[in-house]
Write an enzyme that holds these catalytic residues in place. Structure first.
Site, PDB file in Angstrom:
ATOM      1  N   TYR A  26       0.901  -1.060  -0.080  1.00 43.69           N
ATOM      2  CA  TYR A  26       0.001   0.067  -0.124  1.00 43.69           C
ATOM      3  C   TYR A  26       0.757   1.250   0.041  1.00 43.69           C
ATOM      4  CZ  TYR A  26      -2.716   4.010   1.758  1.00 43.69           C
ATOM      5  OH  TYR A  26      -3.341   4.970   2.015  1.00 43.69           O
ATOM      6  N   SER A 108      -3.114  13.881   6.835  1.00 45.71           N
ATOM      7  CA  SER A 108      -3.934  13.135   5.780  1.00 45.71           C
ATOM      8  C   SER A 108      -5.360  13.118   6.383  1.00 45.71           C
ATOM      9  CB  SER A 108      -3.441  11.685   5.281  1.00 45.71           C
ATOM     10  OG  SER A 108      -4.597  11.415   4.484  1.00 45.71           O
ATOM     11  N   TYR A 131     -10.127  15.910   1.613  1.00 41.41           N
ATOM     12  CA  TYR A 131     -11.041  15.212   0.270  1.00 41.41           C
ATOM     13  C   TYR A 131     -12.584  15.458   0.626  1.00 41.41           C
ATOM     14  CZ  TYR A 131      -7.304  12.099  -0.900  1.00 41.41           C
ATOM     15  OH  TYR A 131      -6.085  11.415  -1.175  1.00 41.41           O
ATOM     16  N   THR A 157      -6.765  18.297  -1.838  1.00 43.47           N
ATOM     17  CA  THR A 157      -6.302  17.251  -2.946  1.00 43.47           C
ATOM     18  C   THR A 157      -7.275  17.218  -4.005  1.00 43.47           C
ATOM     19  OG1 THR A 157      -4.994  16.357  -1.321  1.00 43.47           O
ATOM     20  CG2 THR A 157      -5.298  15.261  -3.399  1.00 43.47           C
ATOM     21  N   ARG A 166      -4.816   0.722  -8.180  1.00 42.14           N
ATOM     22  CA  ARG A 166      -3.463   0.275  -7.351  1.00 42.14           C
ATOM     23  C   ARG A 166      -3.721  -1.439  -7.302  1.00 42.14           C
ATOM     24  NH1 ARG A 166      -4.206   4.988  -3.016  1.00 42.14           N
ATOM     25  NH2 ARG A 166      -4.003   6.669  -4.287  1.00 42.14           N
ATOM     26  N   LYS A 229      -3.422  20.830  -4.185  1.00 39.41           N
ATOM     27  CA  LYS A 229      -2.618  19.892  -4.235  1.00 39.41           C
ATOM     28  C   LYS A 229      -2.994  18.907  -5.511  1.00 39.41           C
ATOM     29  CE  LYS A 229      -0.272  16.031  -1.953  1.00 39.41           C
ATOM     30  NZ  LYS A 229      -1.013  14.799  -2.336  1.00 39.41           N
ATOM     31  N   HIS A 253       0.365  12.882  -6.739  1.00 35.32           N
ATOM     32  CA  HIS A 253      -0.055  12.030  -5.786  1.00 35.32           C
ATOM     33  C   HIS A 253       0.988  10.701  -5.511  1.00 35.32           C
ATOM     34  CE1 HIS A 253      -3.998  11.362  -3.471  1.00 35.32           C
ATOM     35  NE2 HIS A 253      -3.082  10.412  -3.081  1.00 35.32           N
ATOM     36  N   ARG A 256       0.190   7.592  -7.817  1.00 34.18           N
ATOM     37  CA  ARG A 256      -0.852   6.640  -7.247  1.00 34.18           C
ATOM     38  C   ARG A 256      -2.190   6.653  -7.978  1.00 34.18           C
ATOM     39  NH1 ARG A 256       0.948   4.556  -2.457  1.00 34.18           N
ATOM     40  NH2 ARG A 256      -1.345   4.583  -1.145  1.00 34.18           N
ATOM     41  N   GLY A 286       8.900  11.773  -5.610  1.00 39.10           N
ATOM     42  CA  GLY A 286      10.150  11.151  -5.957  1.00 39.10           C
ATOM     43  C   GLY A 286      11.446  12.000  -5.107  1.00 39.10           C
ATOM     44  N   ILE A 287      11.202  12.521  -4.111  1.00 40.68           N
ATOM     45  CA  ILE A 287      12.235  13.167  -3.372  1.00 40.68           C
ATOM     46  C   ILE A 287      12.906  12.139  -2.560  1.00 40.68           C
ATOM     47  CG2 ILE A 287      13.093  14.866  -1.481  1.00 40.68           C
ATOM     48  CD1 ILE A 287      12.255  16.534  -3.946  1.00 40.68           C
ATOM     49  N   ARG A 288      14.162  11.757  -2.714  1.00 44.47           N
ATOM     50  CA  ARG A 288      14.777  10.719  -1.931  1.00 44.47           C
ATOM     51  C   ARG A 288      16.181  11.261  -1.515  1.00 44.47           C
ATOM     52  NH1 ARG A 288      10.360   9.583  -2.529  1.00 44.47           N
ATOM     53  NH2 ARG A 288       9.316   7.500  -3.101  1.00 44.47           N
ATOM     54  N   ARG A 308       6.617   9.140   0.917  1.00 45.39           N
ATOM     55  CA  ARG A 308       6.999   7.493   1.362  1.00 45.39           C
ATOM     56  C   ARG A 308       8.056   7.499   2.336  1.00 45.39           C
ATOM     57  NH1 ARG A 308       5.130   7.468  -3.907  1.00 45.39           N
ATOM     58  NH2 ARG A 308       3.678   5.843  -4.357  1.00 45.39           N
TER      59      ARG A 308
HETATM   60  C1  FMN Z   1       0.848   5.478   1.108  1.00 43.29           C
HETATM   61  C2  FMN Z   1       0.670   6.931   0.544  1.00 43.29           C
HETATM   62  C3  FMN Z   1      -0.566   7.548   1.091  1.00 43.29           C
HETATM   63  C4  FMN Z   1      -1.087   8.812   0.706  1.00 43.29           C
HETATM   64  N1  FMN Z   1      -2.070   9.371   0.920  1.00 43.29           N
HETATM   65  C5  FMN Z   1      -2.527  10.510   0.804  1.00 43.29           C
HETATM   66  C6  FMN Z   1      -3.530  11.177   1.260  1.00 43.29           C
HETATM   67  O1  FMN Z   1      -4.237  10.603   1.976  1.00 43.29           O
HETATM   68  N2  FMN Z   1      -3.819  12.683   0.732  1.00 43.29           N
HETATM   69  C7  FMN Z   1      -3.305  13.193  -0.080  1.00 43.29           C
HETATM   70  O2  FMN Z   1      -3.578  14.183  -0.596  1.00 43.29           O
HETATM   71  N3  FMN Z   1      -1.963  12.572  -0.695  1.00 43.29           N
HETATM   72  C8  FMN Z   1      -1.639  11.368  -0.259  1.00 43.29           C
HETATM   73  N4  FMN Z   1      -0.615  10.942  -0.927  1.00 43.29           N
HETATM   74  C9  FMN Z   1       0.357  11.222  -1.814  1.00 43.29           C
HETATM   75  C10 FMN Z   1       1.249  12.485  -0.950  1.00 43.29           C
HETATM   76  O3  FMN Z   1       0.777  13.301  -0.309  1.00 43.29           O
HETATM   77  C11 FMN Z   1       2.594  12.833  -1.668  1.00 43.29           C
HETATM   78  O4  FMN Z   1       1.770  13.491  -3.191  1.00 43.29           O
HETATM   79  C12 FMN Z   1       3.391  11.901  -2.454  1.00 43.29           C
HETATM   80  O5  FMN Z   1       3.443  10.827  -1.506  1.00 43.29           O
HETATM   81  C13 FMN Z   1       4.830  12.420  -2.835  1.00 43.29           C
HETATM   82  O6  FMN Z   1       5.554  11.461  -3.367  1.00 43.29           O
HETATM   83  P1  FMN Z   1       6.770  10.791  -2.732  1.00 43.29           P
HETATM   84  O7  FMN Z   1       5.999   9.634  -1.921  1.00 43.29           O
HETATM   85  O8  FMN Z   1       7.563  10.090  -3.641  1.00 43.29           O
HETATM   86  O9  FMN Z   1       7.526  11.480  -1.781  1.00 43.29           O
HETATM   87  C14 FMN Z   1      -0.208   9.461  -0.479  1.00 43.29           C
HETATM   88  C15 FMN Z   1       1.048   8.775  -0.768  1.00 43.29           C
HETATM   89  C16 FMN Z   1       1.406   7.711  -0.359  1.00 43.29           C
HETATM   90  C17 FMN Z   1       2.749   7.106  -0.688  1.00 43.29           C
HETATM   91  C1  COI Z   2      -7.439   6.500   1.474  1.00 44.30           C
HETATM   92  C2  COI Z   2      -6.933   7.093   0.400  1.00 44.30           C
HETATM   93  C3  COI Z   2      -7.580   8.124  -0.463  1.00 44.30           C
HETATM   94  C4  COI Z   2      -5.488   7.721   0.485  1.00 44.30           C
HETATM   95  C5  COI Z   2      -4.798   8.089  -0.441  1.00 44.30           C
HETATM   96  O1  COI Z   2      -4.842   9.159  -0.932  1.00 44.30           O
HETATM   97  C6  COI Z   2      -3.765   7.199  -0.749  1.00 44.30           C
HETATM   98  O2  COI Z   2      -3.573   6.045  -0.629  1.00 44.30           O
HETATM   99  O3  COI Z   2      -3.115   7.755  -1.896  1.00 44.30           O
END
Ligand code: FMN
Ligand code: COI
Length: 364
Positions: A26, A108, A131, A157, A166, A229, A253, A256, A286-288, A308
């Site tokens: 996930y 979140s 949301y 968002t 996914r 966002k 996002h 995703r 993608g910032i690592r 992440r």
């Molecule tokens: C596991 C996971 C859950 C996320 N959940 C949300 C969320 O609830 N709301 C949202 O706006 N973005 C969500 N995002 C997107 C992040 O805010 C962000 O845009 C993204 O993780 C940035 O990329 P990175 O993981 O490469 O740093 C989620 C990302 C991940 C990996």
């Molecule tokens: C429950 C999801 C909407 C959370 C999310 O934004 C994500 O997993 O990327």
């Protein structure tokens, strides 16, 4: 993995070892072919530096501010859902780590812990990610709870009208864990028809008719500044400025949502140019490495958010792991600035990097 992690990617390895497969999938996964997921990271690797030498870098200042909130480095915590799938303390640990790092945390909408718990356990500057539900009164109530509990901005968002496909979550029949913030407001009891529970959950509550006109509605229910966002084009950046939001976040996002969206770093400049300095542009995806942060700043971002990497720190060591990840990125950025000849963030310019399009242009 043997020994102490020395970079964010090693934290990811440790997190993979520590977490049940469903949870790791996930966190780590992207949409469909995961093309954009790979590209978000790979596109950074195609940007090189034009470092300057013999600059006095005996003191490096990375400090900046977002919406007036001062932070020691331009690296903040992106909103990511369900932190209890990484660590039992969930967002409480993350928020404490944000405070210890003096940075901003975006909580979140899909958090494991409540707005109130997070607010009472951390002094960090917090923004709330929204949301919008079909029932607008519920979205308004959540925003107002955030406002009452000292959150300083709303991050709307905009890229999740429906949840991206996914396939790892589908295969794992990913169930929705407790989302305590939504208890009594939005049901997580969904029929996933043997697929992804979170996909069914989003389909059930999310208002997919949300559009630019609704920013006015959001304004009518809160006095907090609003950041959008999920902007990836000049067109949408101009619209965001037009409707009067206080900030734009370039994001796909974390790859995703719509697969084959561009890697965010490749569209940052387009958005920055369209915004014309009217509001801050924040970047994620993608910032690592600290070098990645520098590249995003050179292309016009005011600050970056990390998703992440924070989860991997949390999964491995809880609060201390998040602090360590944030510190690693900060230390790497400091070193990058020193080696590139930039003692302050203002010294980082477009001329300090060469992008793929620069190379294409110069070969014409
Ligand atoms: C596991 C996971 C859950 C996320 N959940 C949300 C969320 O609830 N709301 C949202 O706006 N973005 C969500 N995002 C997107 C992040 O805010 C962000 O845009 C993204 O993780 C940035 O990329 P990175 O993981 O490469 O740093 C989620 C990302 C991940 C990996
Ligand atoms: C429950 C999801 C909407 C959370 C999310 O934004 C994500 O997993 O990327």
């Amino acid at each position: 993995m043997a020994g102490e992690p020395v970079n964010v990617n090693e934290f990811e390895e440790l997190a993979r070892e520590a977490l049940p497969k469903m949870n790791y999938d996930y966190f780590r996964g992207g949409a469909e072919d995961q093309h954009t997921l790979r590209e978000n990271v790979a596109a950074f690797q195609r940007i090189t530096f034009r470092p300057r030498v013999l600059v006095d870098v005996s003191s490096i200042d990375m400090s900046t501010s977002i919406l007036g909130y001062k932070i020691p480095a331009p690296i903040v915590i992106a909103p990511t859902g369900m932190h209890e799938l990484a660590h039992p303390q969930g967002e409480v640990a993350t928020a404490r780590a944000a405070a210890a790092s003096n940075t901003i945390m975006v909580l979140s909408f899909s958090s494991s812990r409540t707005i109130e718990e997070v607010a009472s356990s951390s002094q960090a500057v917090r923004f709330y990610q929204l949301y919008v539900s079909k029932r607008r009164d519920i979205a308004a109530a959540l925003v107002q709870r955030a406002e009452r509990n000292g959150f300083k901005a709303i991050v709307l968002t905009a890229d999740t009208q429906r949840l991206g496909r996914r396939e790892l979550d589908i295969k794992n029949k990913m169930a929705v864990p407790p989302l305590r913030n939504l208890e009594g407001l939005i049901s997580t009891d969904v029929d996933s028809a043997g697929g992804s529970g979170i996909e069914a959950f989003v389909a059930q509550f999310k208002d997919s008719s949300l559009n630019w006109k609704d920013i006015e509605w959001l304004r009518s229910v809160t006095n907090l500044p609003i950041l959008i966002k999920g902007v990836l084009t000049a067109e949408d950046a101009r619209k965001a400025v037009e409707v009067g939001v206080e900030g734009v976040i370039v994001s796909n996002h974390g790859a995703r949502q719509l697969d084959y969206s561009p890697a965010t770093i490749t569209v940052l400049e387009e958005v920055v140019q369209a915004v014309k300095g009217k509001v801050p542009v924040i970047f994620d995806g993608g910032i690592r490495r600290g070098t990645d942060v520098f590249k995003a700043l050179a292309l016009g971002a005011k600050a970056v958010m990390v998703g992440r990497p924070v989860i991997y720190g949390l999964a491995t060591r809880g609060e201390a792991g998040v602090v360590r990840v944030m510190q690693m990125l900060k230390d790497e950025l400091e070193l990058t600035m020193a080696l590139a000849g930039c003692p302050t963030l203002k010294d980082i310019t477009r001329r300090h990097v060469t992008t793929e399009s620069d190379r294409l242009r110069s070969s014409l």
